[in-house]
Design a protein around this motif. Structure first.
Motif, PDB file in Angstrom:
ATOM      1  N   THR A   1      41.133  35.004  34.496  1.00  0.00           N
ATOM      2  CA  THR A   1      40.201  34.650  33.425  1.00  0.00           C
ATOM      3  C   THR A   1      40.191  33.143  33.189  1.00  0.00           C
ATOM      4  O   THR A   1      39.137  32.540  32.965  1.00  0.00           O
ATOM      5  N   SER A   2      41.369  32.525  33.262  1.00  0.00           N
ATOM      6  CA  SER A   2      41.437  31.070  33.076  1.00  0.00           C
ATOM      7  C   SER A   2      40.745  30.331  34.216  1.00  0.00           C
ATOM      8  O   SER A   2      40.244  29.222  34.033  1.00  0.00           O
ATOM      9  N   LEU A   3      40.696  30.950  35.389  1.00  0.00           N
ATOM     10  CA  LEU A   3      40.057  30.321  36.548  1.00  0.00           C
ATOM     11  C   LEU A   3      38.549  30.521  36.557  1.00  0.00           C
ATOM     12  O   LEU A   3      37.789  29.599  36.887  1.00  0.00           O
ATOM     13  N   HIS A   4      38.113  31.732  36.206  1.00  0.00           N
ATOM     14  CA  HIS A   4      36.710  32.098  36.417  1.00  0.00           C
ATOM     15  C   HIS A   4      35.939  32.411  35.134  1.00  0.00           C
ATOM     16  O   HIS A   4      34.721  32.579  35.186  1.00  0.00           O
ATOM     17  N   GLY A   5      36.638  32.511  34.010  1.00  0.00           N
ATOM     18  CA  GLY A   5      35.975  32.858  32.764  1.00  0.00           C
ATOM     19  C   GLY A   5      35.985  34.357  32.522  1.00  0.00           C
ATOM     20  O   GLY A   5      36.007  35.159  33.470  1.00  0.00           O
ATOM     21  N   PHE A   6      35.950  34.735  31.251  1.00  0.00           N
ATOM     22  CA  PHE A   6      36.067  36.154  30.912  1.00  0.00           C
ATOM     23  C   PHE A   6      34.892  36.972  31.435  1.00  0.00           C
ATOM     24  O   PHE A   6      35.073  38.087  31.936  1.00  0.00           O
ATOM     25  N   GLU A   7      33.673  36.443  31.314  1.00  0.00           N
ATOM     26  CA  GLU A   7      32.499  37.227  31.707  1.00  0.00           C
ATOM     27  C   GLU A   7      32.563  37.621  33.181  1.00  0.00           C
ATOM     28  O   GLU A   7      32.241  38.758  33.549  1.00  0.00           O
ATOM     29  N   SER A   8      32.974  36.694  34.024  1.00  0.00           N
ATOM     30  CA  SER A   8      33.053  36.988  35.462  1.00  0.00           C
ATOM     31  C   SER A   8      34.134  38.023  35.757  1.00  0.00           C
ATOM     32  O   SER A   8      33.940  38.930  36.575  1.00  0.00           O
ATOM     33  N   VAL A   9      35.278  37.881  35.082  1.00  0.00           N
ATOM     34  CA  VAL A   9      36.367  38.836  35.300  1.00  0.00           C
ATOM     35  C   VAL A   9      35.975  40.216  34.771  1.00  0.00           C
ATOM     36  O   VAL A   9      36.244  41.242  35.406  1.00  0.00           O
ATOM     37  N   HIS A  10      35.314  40.247  33.625  1.00  0.00           N
ATOM     38  CA  HIS A  10      34.862  41.527  33.074  1.00  0.00           C
ATOM     39  C   HIS A  10      33.860  42.190  34.010  1.00  0.00           C
ATOM     40  O   HIS A  10      33.878  43.416  34.203  1.00  0.00           O
ATOM     41  N   SER A  11      33.002  41.392  34.608  1.00  0.00           N
ATOM     42  CA  SER A  11      32.039  41.928  35.574  1.00  0.00           C
ATOM     43  C   SER A  11      32.763  42.535  36.773  1.00  0.00           C
ATOM     44  O   SER A  11      32.351  43.581  37.298  1.00  0.00           O
ATOM     45  N   MET A  12      33.857  41.891  37.202  1.00  0.00           N
ATOM     46  CA  MET A  12      34.648  42.435  38.311  1.00  0.00           C
ATOM     47  C   MET A  12      35.251  43.785  37.924  1.00  0.00           C
ATOM     48  O   MET A  12      35.235  44.735  38.717  1.00  0.00           O
ATOM     49  N   ILE A  13      35.778  43.881  36.704  1.00  0.00           N
ATOM     50  CA  ILE A  13      36.367  45.146  36.251  1.00  0.00           C
ATOM     51  C   ILE A  13      35.309  46.242  36.216  1.00  0.00           C
ATOM     52  O   ILE A  13      35.558  47.385  36.627  1.00  0.00           O
ATOM     53  N   ARG A  14      34.113  45.897  35.754  1.00  0.00           N
ATOM     54  CA  ARG A  14      33.030  46.883  35.697  1.00  0.00           C
ATOM     55  C   ARG A  14      32.652  47.350  37.098  1.00  0.00           C
ATOM     56  O   ARG A  14      32.414  48.545  37.334  1.00  0.00           O
ATOM     57  N   THR A  15      32.625  46.417  38.044  1.00  0.00           N
ATOM     58  CA  THR A  15      32.315  46.772  39.435  1.00  0.00           C
ATOM     59  C   THR A  15      33.382  47.697  40.010  1.00  0.00           C
ATOM     60  O   THR A  15      33.073  48.684  40.688  1.00  0.00           O
ATOM     61  N   ILE A  16      34.651  47.378  39.723  1.00  0.00           N
ATOM     62  CA  ILE A  16      35.748  48.233  40.193  1.00  0.00           C
ATOM     63  C   ILE A  16      35.619  49.626  39.594  1.00  0.00           C
ATOM     64  O   ILE A  16      35.798  50.639  40.274  1.00  0.00           O
ATOM     65  N   SER A  17      35.296  49.682  38.297  1.00  0.00           N
ATOM     66  CA  SER A  17      35.161  50.964  37.608  1.00  0.00           C
ATOM     67  C   SER A  17      34.084  51.832  38.253  1.00  0.00           C
ATOM     68  O   SER A  17      34.266  53.044  38.442  1.00  0.00           O
ATOM     69  N   GLU A  18      32.970  51.211  38.615  1.00  0.00           N
ATOM     70  CA  GLU A  18      31.882  51.956  39.248  1.00  0.00           C
ATOM     71  C   GLU A  18      32.269  52.398  40.658  1.00  0.00           C
ATOM     72  O   GLU A  18      31.977  53.521  41.076  1.00  0.00           O
ATOM     73  N   ARG A  19      32.941  51.500  41.370  1.00  0.00           N
ATOM     74  CA  ARG A  19      33.301  51.784  42.764  1.00  0.00           C
ATOM     75  C   ARG A  19      34.416  52.826  42.848  1.00  0.00           C
ATOM     76  O   ARG A  19      34.412  53.680  43.730  1.00  0.00           O
ATOM     77  N   ILE A  20      35.364  52.762  41.926  1.00  0.00           N
ATOM     78  CA  ILE A  20      36.533  53.639  41.990  1.00  0.00           C
ATOM     79  C   ILE A  20      36.156  55.095  41.773  1.00  0.00           C
ATOM     80  O   ILE A  20      36.801  56.010  42.294  1.00  0.00           O
ATOM     81  N   SER A  21      35.098  55.335  41.014  1.00  0.00           N
ATOM     82  CA  SER A  21      34.703  56.714  40.706  1.00  0.00           C
ATOM     83  C   SER A  21      34.250  57.468  41.948  1.00  0.00           C
ATOM     84  O   SER A  21      34.216  58.696  41.958  1.00  0.00           O
ATOM     85  N   MET A  22      33.916  56.730  43.003  1.00  0.00           N
ATOM     86  CA  MET A  22      33.469  57.364  44.246  1.00  0.00           C
ATOM     87  C   MET A  22      34.574  57.389  45.299  1.00  0.00           C
ATOM     88  O   MET A  22      34.314  57.505  46.488  1.00  0.00           O
ATOM     89  N   SER A  23      35.819  57.258  44.846  1.00  0.00           N
ATOM     90  CA  SER A  23      36.944  57.224  45.775  1.00  0.00           C
ATOM     91  C   SER A  23      38.034  58.184  45.320  1.00  0.00           C
ATOM     92  O   SER A  23      37.897  58.875  44.314  1.00  0.00           O
ATOM     93  N   GLU A  24      39.127  58.197  46.084  1.00  0.00           N
ATOM     94  CA  GLU A  24      40.294  59.007  45.729  1.00  0.00           C
ATOM     95  C   GLU A  24      41.438  58.116  45.254  1.00  0.00           C
ATOM     96  O   GLU A  24      42.601  58.493  45.313  1.00  0.00           O
ATOM     97  N   TRP A  25      41.093  56.926  44.782  1.00  0.00           N
ATOM     98  CA  TRP A  25      42.098  55.960  44.357  1.00  0.00           C
ATOM     99  C   TRP A  25      42.147  55.859  42.839  1.00  0.00           C
ATOM    100  O   TRP A  25      41.181  56.185  42.151  1.00  0.00           O
ATOM    101  N   THR A  26      43.290  55.376  42.334  1.00  0.00           N
ATOM    102  CA  THR A  26      43.430  55.055  40.920  1.00  0.00           C
ATOM    103  C   THR A  26      43.886  53.603  40.812  1.00  0.00           C
ATOM    104  O   THR A  26      44.794  53.182  41.533  1.00  0.00           O
ATOM    105  N   VAL A  27      43.234  52.851  39.935  1.00  0.00           N
ATOM    106  CA  VAL A  27      43.580  51.443  39.726  1.00  0.00           C
ATOM    107  C   VAL A  27      44.214  51.294  38.344  1.00  0.00           C
ATOM    108  O   VAL A  27      43.686  51.801  37.350  1.00  0.00           O
ATOM    109  N   TYR A  28      45.358  50.610  38.310  1.00  0.00           N
ATOM    110  CA  TYR A  28      46.044  50.320  37.053  1.00  0.00           C
ATOM    111  C   TYR A  28      46.063  48.804  36.867  1.00  0.00           C
ATOM    112  O   TYR A  28      46.596  48.076  37.705  1.00  0.00           O
TER     113      TYR A  28
END
Length: 286
Positions: free
Chosen positions: A96-123
């Motif tokens: 977040t300090s490197l890229h800003g909160f909005e960019s990091v939050h966008s990454m988390i949202r992308t992971i959330s969407e992508r993970i739902s179509m897999s057999e993985w769990t992200v912590y």
């Protein structure tokens, strides 16, 4: 498909690992740990023998991952296409300090969407003190908080006193060692590990023993990324031989070298396991 993403509240790597230990994850699935800490530091808090570890750093090397959101997303995408398992991600505050909160939050949202179509769990490790309440709410909307309580055993008074005594004894047995006059641990030659039964976990324990003696083990730590036990053992043997040479050099230098500056420099180089040829030529061939 049943992939999920969770937040785990933790203020540091040690607390994150303690909470991961409570999850009782299957050892038959893949486990990946992405951290701000290099593998040499993770060894102190994490059994990495069955976990693939990646260090978030701009340095190039085996087991490193550039702290670019694009690179992290690409890494996760390629991983989620392969089987099933768990991914542990820390360092969100730094990203977040490197890229800003909005960019990091966008990454988390992308992971959330992508993970739902897999057999993985992200912590994801989240330090609540590093974000404001609005930011935390947005993170938790994409990655709900997984409440993990660290077990604390209870004892009777007698058991508690006995346990404390045993714990103290264990600490002493693991930390007490012969010291040089300057307070540094003396180098000792450990029993050579046999090839039969050699595993990544056994190598990890040996690395910890070397590190407690103050030896630089970076050269062999990269071996822990190998899946080829033959190659891992071959690299271990090379370091074992260098440690043997270092032990002999230290014994000679402590006994024979009187100049304090020369001795200090030589002992430092020995613990770095560098310049051993030069030191042997100077002290053993003259």
């Amino acid at each position: 498909m049943s992939g999920r993403i969770y937040s785990i509240q933790a203020e540091n790597s040690s607390e994150f690992v303690d909470k991961i230990d409570q999850l009782q994850l299957s050892v038959d699935t893949q486990q990946i740990f992405v951290s701000r800490l290099p593998q040499s530091r993770l060894l102190d808090v994490l059994d990495i023998s069955n976990i693939r570890c990646y260090w978030l750093t701009s340095s190039q090397g085996i087991g490193t991952l550039e702290p670019s959101l694009e690179k992290i997303n690409h890494f996760l995408d390629s991983t989620l296409d392969d089987g099933e398992g768990s991914i542990f991600l820390e360092g969100l505050e730094w990203l977040t300090s490197l890229h800003g909160f909005e960019s990091v939050h966008s990454m988390i949202r992308t992971i959330s969407e992508r993970i739902s179509m897999s057999e993985w769990t992200v912590y994801i490790a989240i330090s609540p003190s590093s974000f404001d309440q609005r930011e935390l709410s947005r993170i938790y909307r994409e990655a709900p908080v997984l409440s993990v309580k660290i077990d604390e055993p209870t004892f009777t008074e007698m058991e508690s006193n006995l346990g404390q005594h045993d714990h103290t004894a264990n600490i002493r047995s693991s930390l007490e060692m012969d010291l040089n006059d300057d307070g540094t641990p003396k180098l000792v030659l450990l029993t050579k590990l046999p090839k039969s039964g050699f595993t990544k976990q056994i190598l990890q324990r040996r690395i910890l023993q070397w590190r407690r003696m103050g030896l630089d083990t970076a050269a062999v730590e990269s071996s822990l990324y190998h899946e080829d036990i033959e190659l891992m053992y071959s690299e271990y043997i090379q370091i074992e031989e260098n440690v043997r040479r270092a032990v002999e050099l230290e014994r000679y230098i402590l006994a024979e070298v009187k100049d304090s500056q020369e001795r200090t420099i030589a002992l430092f180089r020995i613990r770095q396991l560098t310049g051993l040829d030069e030191l042997e030529n100077r002290y053993f061939l003259d």
